[in-house]
Enzyme design. Structure first.
Site, PDB file in Angstrom:
ATOM      1  CG  ASP A   1      -1.970  -0.956   1.316  1.00 22.15           C
ATOM      2  OD1 ASP A   1      -2.114  -1.733   0.354  1.00 22.15           O
ATOM      3  OD2 ASP A   1      -2.695  -0.970   2.320  1.00 22.15           O
TER       4      ASP A   1
ATOM      5  NE  ARG B   1      -3.647  -1.865  -4.451  1.00 19.37           N
ATOM      6  CZ  ARG B   1      -3.241  -1.953  -3.172  1.00 19.37           C
ATOM      7  NH1 ARG B   1      -2.937  -0.881  -2.465  1.00 19.37           N
ATOM      8  NH2 ARG B   1      -3.128  -3.111  -2.602  1.00 19.37           N
TER       9      ARG B   1
END
Ligand SMILES: Cc1cc2nc3c(=O)[nH]c(=O)nc-3n(C[C@H](O)[C@H](O)[C@H](O)COP(=O)(O)OP(=O)(O)OC[C@H]3O[C@@H](n4cnc5c(N)ncnc54)[C@H](O)[C@@H]3O)c2cc1C
Length: 321
Positions: free
Chosen positions: A147, A197
């Protein structure tokens, strides 16, 4: 447009942005976290966004989603741990998660936050935890995602990602379209064949660091998405679009067909948000994964979900009665 409508159209976005600022500020309050976690109504409201606090409940949800042709990404909630023992326990937990994914033959990846793996305690130790988890993901033929957290962690996160990517594939990192620096970060990463991402960005950042207006963020997202599709079509990157913005997903789908990259990208969404659309997209042939969060440290994460759509506060209010 009447005067009342005009006044409302100016007032509403301002009120929403105030709510967003307050929610993001609240996400950093340990006192509020403690108060919230103790309340049954708050736990009920959180259930909209997570199947349960335990890993078992997350795995069961992953198994149910797999039946609808939806892959998953599992993440244990937690961030900014303050000692090395806790960080090592988080690494061990994730090693166990990979074992469970393999034993249950689930189409699931794992996603981690580096501050949960002790980035604030020791960058070196955190990097070794990531290398261990990436090696495990490769051995099990699955995938590890990193993340992206607040802007102050971006340099360290990208350094650790580069180091781990040098060991082999099977690891990707999140980039946030709202950061002014992201176009340069993407250009610098492309030569290493990254897995990215792309998300819009969920934290409170200053105007110096991050674009503030939704239209600007959306425009930067689309530009970056185009570059990622080009790289993906040329076999130079793997790309995931982490968004619930269906207009954007549709435009990306069309661009992907134009670039012959249509079979090569995935769309990832969060558990509990636009569930019907997740299924619809999968039935149209888009590869879709659902990020499932679990664990007891949900307060900061939950406040960020409310800030993305302050109307969600009504779920909290309704759960109180
Ligand atoms: C798989 C995934 C991984 C992520 N990882 C990160 C990360 O590592 N770092 C990071 O900073 N951010 C991360 N995010 C969050 C991201 O940055 C955005 O804050 C979030 O996705 C909302 O933006 P959006 O792209 O959905 O678009 P928006 O324009 O915000 O939303 C589009 C539409 O989606 C719906 N929607 C969006 N959010 C919600 C919500 N919370 N509740 C209900 N409906 C909603 C609404 O209908 C809204 O109109 C991640 C998001 C996803 C999906």
């Amino acid at each position: 447009m009447s005067d009342v409508d005009a006044a409302r159209s100016v007032y509403l976005p301002r009120r929403m942005s105030l709510a967003r600022t307050l929610l993001l500020r609240a996400s950093r309050s340990p006192w509020l976290a403690e108060q919230f976690r103790k309340r049954a109504f708050a736990r009920r409201a959180v259930r909209k966004f997570m199947p349960g606090e335990s890993l078992g409940e997350a795995l069961d949800a992953a198994s149910a989603l797999a039946k609808d042709n939806l892959g998953t990404v599992l993440t244990q909630l937690g961030e900014q741990v303050q000692n090395a023992t806790e960080a090592a326990a988080v690494r061990d937990h994730y090693l166990q998660v990979f074992d469970q994914i393999r034993q249950r033959s689930l189409p699931a990846h794992v996603s981690v936050k580096l501050t949960h793996l002790g980035l604030d305690v020791s960058r070196e130790a955190c990097m070794h935890h990531v290398l261990d988890l990436a090696a495990k993901a490769r051995a099990d033929r699955t995938f590890l995602w990193i993340d992206m957290e607040e802007a102050r962690y971006v340099d360290a996160t990208l350094d650790i990602y580069r180091r781990a990517r040098a060991d082999g594939p099977g690891i990707g990192v999140c980039l946030q379209a709202y950061l002014r620096r992201t176009p340069q970060d993407l250009a610098a990463l492309l030569p290493i064949g990254p897995a990215i991402r792309l998300v819009k960005g969920a934290y409170r950042e200053s105007a110096e660091i991050a674009l503030q207006r939704k239209e600007e963020i959306d425009a930067q997202y689309e530009t970056l998405a185009g570059q990622l599709l080009d790289a993906t079509a040329g076999g130079r990157a793997t790309v995931v679009f982490g968004t619930h913005d269906l207009g954007l997903v549709e435009r990306i789908g069309k661009e992907a067909v134009n670039r012959s990259a249509d079979a090569r990208y995935e769309v990832h969404m969060l558990y509990g948000i636009r569930s019907d659309d997740q299924r619809d997209l999968a039935s149209q042939g888009v590869k879709v994964r659902i990020l499932i969060s679990y664990g007891s440290h949900w307060f900061a994460w939950y406040m960020r979900r409310l800030a993305e759509r302050p109307a969600n506060i009504w779920f909290v209010v309704r759960s109180a009665f």
